[in-house]
Write a protein that holds these residues in place. Structure first.
Motif, mmCIF file in Angstrom:
data_model
loop_
_atom_site.group_PDB
_atom_site.id
_atom_site.type_symbol
_atom_site.label_atom_id
_atom_site.label_comp_id
_atom_site.label_asym_id
_atom_site.label_seq_id
_atom_site.Cartn_x
_atom_site.Cartn_y
_atom_site.Cartn_z
ATOM 1 N N GLN B 266 67.546 71.029 15.694
ATOM 2 C CA GLN B 266 66.415 71.967 15.722
ATOM 3 C C GLN B 266 66.844 73.258 16.421
ATOM 4 N N LYS B 267 67.314 74.179 15.614
ATOM 5 C CA LYS B 267 67.843 75.440 16.156
ATOM 6 C C LYS B 267 66.814 76.209 16.981
ATOM 7 N N GLU B 268 65.554 76.053 16.606
ATOM 8 C CA GLU B 268 64.515 76.861 17.268
ATOM 9 C C GLU B 268 64.440 76.627 18.761
ATOM 10 N N ILE B 269 64.812 75.408 19.181
ATOM 11 C CA ILE B 269 64.712 75.119 20.611
ATOM 12 C C ILE B 269 66.084 74.786 21.204
ATOM 13 N N ALA B 270 67.140 75.133 20.489
ATOM 14 C CA ALA B 270 68.483 74.778 20.964
ATOM 15 C C ALA B 270 69.000 75.812 21.968
ATOM 16 N N TYR B 271 68.293 75.920 23.078
ATOM 17 C CA TYR B 271 68.669 76.861 24.126
ATOM 18 C C TYR B 271 68.862 76.113 25.441
ATOM 19 N N PRO B 272 69.551 76.742 26.396
ATOM 20 C CA PRO B 272 69.702 76.101 27.709
ATOM 21 C C PRO B 272 68.339 75.818 28.344
ATOM 22 N N LEU B 273 68.290 74.746 29.125
ATOM 23 C CA LEU B 273 67.033 74.336 29.757
ATOM 24 C C LEU B 273 67.065 74.651 31.246
ATOM 25 N N MET B 274 65.938 75.132 31.736
ATOM 26 C CA MET B 274 65.860 75.423 33.157
ATOM 27 C C MET B 274 64.943 74.433 33.869
ATOM 28 N N GLY B 275 65.402 73.976 35.031
ATOM 29 C CA GLY B 275 64.557 73.163 35.895
ATOM 30 C C GLY B 275 64.307 73.915 37.192
ATOM 31 N N VAL B 276 63.169 73.643 37.812
ATOM 32 C CA VAL B 276 62.849 74.287 39.085
ATOM 33 C C VAL B 276 62.541 73.213 40.137
ATOM 34 N N PRO B 277 63.591 72.564 40.648
ATOM 35 C CA PRO B 277 63.369 71.541 41.677
ATOM 36 C C PRO B 277 62.715 72.109 42.928
ATOM 37 N N ALA B 278 62.736 73.428 43.067
ATOM 38 C CA ALA B 278 62.080 74.063 44.215
ATOM 39 C C ALA B 278 60.612 73.642 44.310
ATOM 40 N N THR B 279 60.021 73.214 43.205
ATOM 41 C CA THR B 279 58.611 72.810 43.237
ATOM 42 C C THR B 279 58.372 71.611 44.157
ATOM 43 N N ALA B 280 59.448 70.908 44.530
ATOM 44 C CA ALA B 280 59.288 69.803 45.485
ATOM 45 C C ALA B 280 58.650 70.310 46.775
ATOM 46 N N TRP B 281 58.942 71.562 47.095
ATOM 47 C CA TRP B 281 58.409 72.139 48.347
ATOM 48 C C TRP B 281 56.919 72.414 48.258
ATOM 49 N N LEU B 282 56.336 72.302 47.080
ATOM 50 C CA LEU B 282 54.885 72.462 46.948
ATOM 51 C C LEU B 282 54.170 71.164 47.300
ATOM 52 N N VAL B 283 54.910 70.046 47.284
ATOM 53 C CA VAL B 283 54.279 68.749 47.502
ATOM 54 C C VAL B 283 54.500 68.226 48.920
ATOM 55 N N TYR B 284 55.730 68.321 49.367
ATOM 56 C CA TYR B 284 56.061 67.654 50.623
ATOM 57 C C TYR B 284 56.008 68.640 51.780
ATOM 58 N N GLU B 285 55.321 68.232 52.827
ATOM 59 C CA GLU B 285 55.101 69.166 53.920
ATOM 60 C C GLU B 285 56.297 69.238 54.859
ATOM 61 N N ALA B 290 60.905 67.199 51.738
ATOM 62 C CA ALA B 290 60.999 68.206 50.683
ATOM 63 C C ALA B 290 62.454 68.390 50.246
ATOM 64 N N SER B 291 63.349 68.447 51.221
ATOM 65 C CA SER B 291 64.749 68.676 50.857
ATOM 66 C C SER B 291 65.323 67.471 50.110
ATOM 67 N N TYR B 292 64.899 66.267 50.506
ATOM 68 C CA TYR B 292 65.345 65.071 49.794
ATOM 69 C C TYR B 292 64.836 65.085 48.355
ATOM 70 N N TRP B 293 63.535 65.339 48.219
ATOM 71 C CA TRP B 293 62.964 65.283 46.867
ATOM 72 C C TRP B 293 63.473 66.399 45.981
ATOM 73 N N GLU B 294 63.754 67.519 46.594
ATOM 74 C CA GLU B 294 64.342 68.593 45.796
ATOM 75 C C GLU B 294 65.716 68.162 45.277
ATOM 76 N N ALA B 295 66.505 67.528 46.144
ATOM 77 C CA ALA B 295 67.835 67.058 45.711
ATOM 78 C C ALA B 295 67.694 65.964 44.650
ATOM 79 N N VAL B 296 66.655 65.140 44.791
ATOM 80 C CA VAL B 296 66.414 64.082 43.810
ATOM 81 C C VAL B 296 66.069 64.696 42.445
ATOM 82 N N LEU B 297 65.149 65.655 42.449
ATOM 83 C CA LEU B 297 64.771 66.300 41.188
ATOM 84 C C LEU B 297 65.981 67.022 40.581
#
Ligand code: SF4
Lengths: 438, 465
Positions: B266-285, B290-297
């Protein structure tokens, strides 16, 4: 609404835009062109002037916008009437609407064997619960098929105090002299699904405890906790078969996991013992898919083990110390199993504690001057165990032999989440760019 | 790539075996192309004389997932470019790029310090340093001027590739005014702002991330729309939900997009994918969670198909885990596990230098070798053939035995030394006695980790006579 665009300016802009459609179009003369756009460039108009010119018109609209002219109002048209050719604009008025879908993997036709550990009173044992692992028909957590059983964690207990990385040791210091208490603590406080009792004192170079003596520790642990257990030897290939035989005998009916049968010891004996006393064998090979096949085959053919009496341990190497081989080996084994290789379609276990052998997990600081600061080892160790475990979880590992309470907690949370048993927790992320401060 | 066998490639090569590509035959070159070990441009005759053939081959050989460059010059990073779903099928290309954030409400000193921390992080591993890839600059203030100032400052102090993060086109515009020559990745276009962002990336010809959190239909629609407008340098962010059911869905979205691209073409979506593990910092206080879960993600996304990540935590434990898991997944599985067995000289050993024993597992060997040489220890290193298995496992598995060590040491002429001793790894302690019996040498048990050899040497070397 006449607009004036200087031709040089236009050329520059076209260059920047990399407008392929215009490559063969020559615009001659250093004159100022005056383009007059009728209010709403109509489709019939673009049809009339031809596709190429229509494109130029579209580009110019575009450009005029860059130059600050209010061109959008020109570009936007109402509805396309049927049969009309749309103008190929650079910036479309609306998003193309498309649906995304993707198929399932059809080659995964085979099911990984389900293996149950532990036996309750109705099955002749004394465990409160049994634990079943395996049964997958897809790679772990994939959307192709639900995973029938969650991942499980068994915590290590030793039959004598041993050297442990400091970060691990502090959690067990109070119970290290008492395997029963150690096991209790692991279950009650650290959430262990199972306990692995390692009979390391039987090693001739350690204490040379006799098999009969060592098996008392097994009984002790079976009494202390009511979860299924794994029984491990000392790693001495000459003695382990005898140690495991005796242990298997005293634990008859409890359906323990015997760790382990491998090519460097008398695996036949271990297989036969498991058959006789109804236990499960951990078939251990060293990052070698073919020898794993062979060992599994022999355990079935030579020792007569049932398929649901085998769990495999294709070896865990720590993050940074060969995890790449361990990961790929495991993933290949699981994929081969799913695709129909019944010599490999067994649940997989990992000695995740091997992560603690990595210097990043236990050393106070880097031995190399040029490295950036490693930070406190108390933080590194558990994370090393977590990442080693989760990587293998993604390769298809079902059972994790672990050590640090924090590692257990995080790995369980993650695998349960991917498994689908953690509900809720919707975090708003649409504004993460601004919401995430400091 | 669209071709599977070297023969298909061979058919389109000049078939003259002229050797200009550095390969003896066109067939050999074709095999290399299939393994992505050679570049088509190296076949000079094809480039010069057969434009049609070249174009055709270039298309056939193009990776399934588009390859995109962020940044300029030496530190530019490439992302995407993959051809397989599992690394054993070939290898994964272009290691996941790790970008760490700064933001426009930091004061300048803080900003400088953090940029330099990101830029200078390094971790030694098998003969090289693992490093981080770039800086993601977030607009927190929402003020275009402020963002511009921050971007300007970052551009001045580092050559690292950049991601400019805001959903406000006027902020992005302001940032681009001072970063246009740095080929930054724009983050990002979404359902609301896509027109203006499209206009911006067209103007500057820079890569852009399309954001559609949890909605792959919209993501695909945006990709088609952008592609239709001639914008090809796309990165897709399907959203990184840091916990719960949505995390599971996030994982699935990464799988689906990559399966669609590679397995279904599927050429239409054959592009590099981005993840934002930084969002872990929105959950863990607390910082540790937060740093563990960010590394996990991050690990989850490095293992399964993330090509570029934006991260927030720079705690050393997370950085170490992140660079190592990336190395794990992106190491070429075709590189051999084993090094050659035998006796090596480290530094300039003389008659008083120690003889260390290790295995021929490449990772063990390189670790020991670097620990010895970087600490200036002149010595001999006896590399035992353990079938490429590390010390601990080889002792357990019977590949590292006293007999095996003896066979390696037999190659060594001890008469040139002033001593008759060897040092075995701490993890092989159990072969000590037997090795002494077999060889008549004095066998020392060294530390369990070769990083501790310098300390061990202080206490134990030279040996007492
Ligand atoms: S340069 Fe081209 S034509 Fe010459 S040998 Fe190599 S592949 Fe063949």
């Amino acid at each position: 609404m006449p607009q004036e665009i200087d031709i040089n300016e236009l050329r520059e802009l076209l260059k920047k835009l990399k407008v392929e459609a215009l490559e063969n179009v020559e615009i001659e003369g250093d004159v100022e062109v005056e383009l007059e756009f009728p209010a709403g460039v109509s489709n019939s108009f673009s049809y009339a002037i031809g596709q190429e010119l229509a494109q130029i018109a579209a580009h110019l609209l575009n450009i005029s916008q860059f130059l600050g002219y209010p061109a959008w109002s020109l570009a936007e048209r109402k509805e396309l009437e049927e049969g009309q050719i749309p103008v190929a604009q650079q910036i479309p008025a609306t998003l193309v609407e498309e649906e995304f879908s993707v198929g399932h993997i059809t080659e995964w036709k085979n099911k990984i064997v389900e293996v149950t550990l532990g036996a309750t009173s109705s099955d002749g044992g004394t465990r409160k619960h049994t634990i079943t692992i395996g049964g997958e028909t897809a790679l772990p957590y994939y959307f192709d098929a639900p995973m029938p059983n969650p991942n499980r964690v068994t915590l290590d207990v030793f039959d004598m105090p041993i050297q442990l990385a400091k970060t691990v040791r502090v959690n067990y210091e109070d119970v290290m002299h008492d395997p029963g208490e150690w096991a209790k603590k692991a279950v009650k406080e650290f959430g262990a699904d199972m306990i692995t009792i390692h009979l390391i004192s039987t090693d001739p170079s350690i204490k040379d405890t006799s098999p009969a003596e060592a098996s008392k520790t097994v009984e002790e642990v079976l009494q202390a906790v009511d979860v299924p257990i794994v029984i491990g030897g000392s790693g001495n290939p000459q003695k382990d078969p005898d140690v495991l035989e005796k242990a298997a005998e005293v634990a008859e009916g409890e359906r323990c996991l015997l760790a382990s049968a491998s090519f460097n010891l008398d695996y036949v004996k271990i297989g036969e013992v498991a058959k006789k006393y109804n236990h499960v064998v951990l078939a251990w090979t060293q990052i070698d898919l073919n020898s794993q096949k062979e060992l599994n085959r022999k355990l079935m053919k030579q020792c007569g083990l049932e398929r649901d009496q085998i769990i495999i341990d294709p070896t865990t190497a720590a993050l940074g110390y060969g995890l790449d081989y361990a990961y790929t080996n495991m993933e290949r084994i699981r994929i081969a199993g799913l695709m129909g290789d019944d010599e490999l379609s067994f649940p997989i276990s990992s000695g995740t504690t091997n992560a603690w052998g990595a210097r990043e997990a236990w050393m106070v600081s880097s031995p190399l001057e040029d490295d950036s600061d490693w930070g406190p080892r108390e933080f590194r160790g558990p994370l090393w165990e977590i990442i080693t475990g989760l990587t293998l979880a993604l390769a298809g590992c079902d059972l994790f032999m672990m050590m640090h309470p924090t590692s257990v907690q995080v790995l369980k949370e993650l695998t349960n989440t991917l498994f689908g048993s953690v509900k809720g927790n919707d975090t708003e992320i649409s504004d993460w760019i601004t919401r995430l401060v400091s | 790539m669209k071709v599977k066998s070297p023969l298909e490639v061979y058919q389109l090569l000049p078939k003259t075996n002229c050797g200009e590509c550095g390969e003896p035959t066109c067939m050999a070159f074709a095999s290399k192309l299939i393994n992505r070990d050679a570049k088509l441009e190296d076949c000079i005759p094809l480039v010069k004389e057969d434009e049609e053939g070249y174009n055709k081959l270039a298309e056939l050989l193009a990776p399934e997932v588009k390859e995109i460059t962020i940044g300029v010059g030496e530190r530019a990073v490439k992302i995407g470019g993959d051809d397989v779903l599992y690394r054993h099928q070939l290898t994964f290309f272009n290691p996941t790029a790790l970008f760490y954030d700064v933001w426009d409400t930091m004061d300048m000193d803080e900003l400088k310090e953090r940029v330099s921390e990101i830029e200078n992080f390094r971790k030694f591993y098998v003969g090289e340093f693992l490093t981080l890839d770039g800086i993601a600059i977030r607009s927190v203030s929402g003020d275009p001027e402020k963002f511009k100032e921050t971007v300007k400052e970052v551009v001045e102090i580092t050559d690292l590739p950049l991601v400019l993060c805001s959903f406000d086109p006027s902020v992005l515009k302001a940032g681009m005014e001072v970063a246009s020559d740095r080929n930054p990745l724009i983050y990002g276009a979404n359902k609301e702002n896509w027109k203006e962002v499209l206009e911006l990336v067209m103007k500057y010809d820079v890569p852009v991330t399309l954001c559609s959190f949890g909605d792959l239909n919209l993501l695909k629609s945006m990709a088609i729309t952008f592609r239709g407008a001639g914008v090809e340098k796309l990165v897709l962010d399907p959203g990184t939900f840091p916990s719960g059911e949505k995390l599971r869905e996030t994982f699935h979205n990464f799988l689906k997009l990559r399966r669609g691209a590679i397995l279904e073409g599927q050429k239409e979506i054959a592009y590099p994918l981005m993840g934002v593990p930084a969002t872990a910092w929105l959950v863990y206080e607390d910082e540790l969670s937060a740093s563990y879960w960010e590394a996990v993600l991050a690990s989850l996304m490095i293992v399964k198909y993330g090509d570029i990540l934006i991260l927030h935590g720079t705690q050393p434990h997370s950085l170490l885990a992140e660079v190592h898991i990336r190395e794990t997944i992106y190491t070429d599985p075709r590189t051999p596990v084993q090094v050659e067995a035998g006796i090596r000289e480290i530094g300039e050993p003389d008659e008083n230098s120690p003889v260390f024993v290790t295995t021929n597992f490449a990772l063990t060997y390189y670790t020991v070798e670097s620990d010895l040489s970087s600490n200036g220890i002149d010595c001999y290193l006896a590399v035992v053939n353990t079938d490429g298995i590390g010390v601990e496992a080889a002792v357990a598995g019977g590949q590292l035995t006293a007999q095996k060590i003896k066979e390696t040491l037999d190659e060594f002429d001890f008469s040139k030394l002033s001593h008759r001793t060897v040092v075995i790894p701490g993890l092989a302690a159990r072969v000590q006695g037997e090795l002494e019996d077999l060889t008549g040498l004095k066998v020392f048990v060294g530390p369990q980790d070769s990083g501790r050899i310098p300390g061990w040497m202080e206490k134990n070397w030279p040996p007492e006579k």
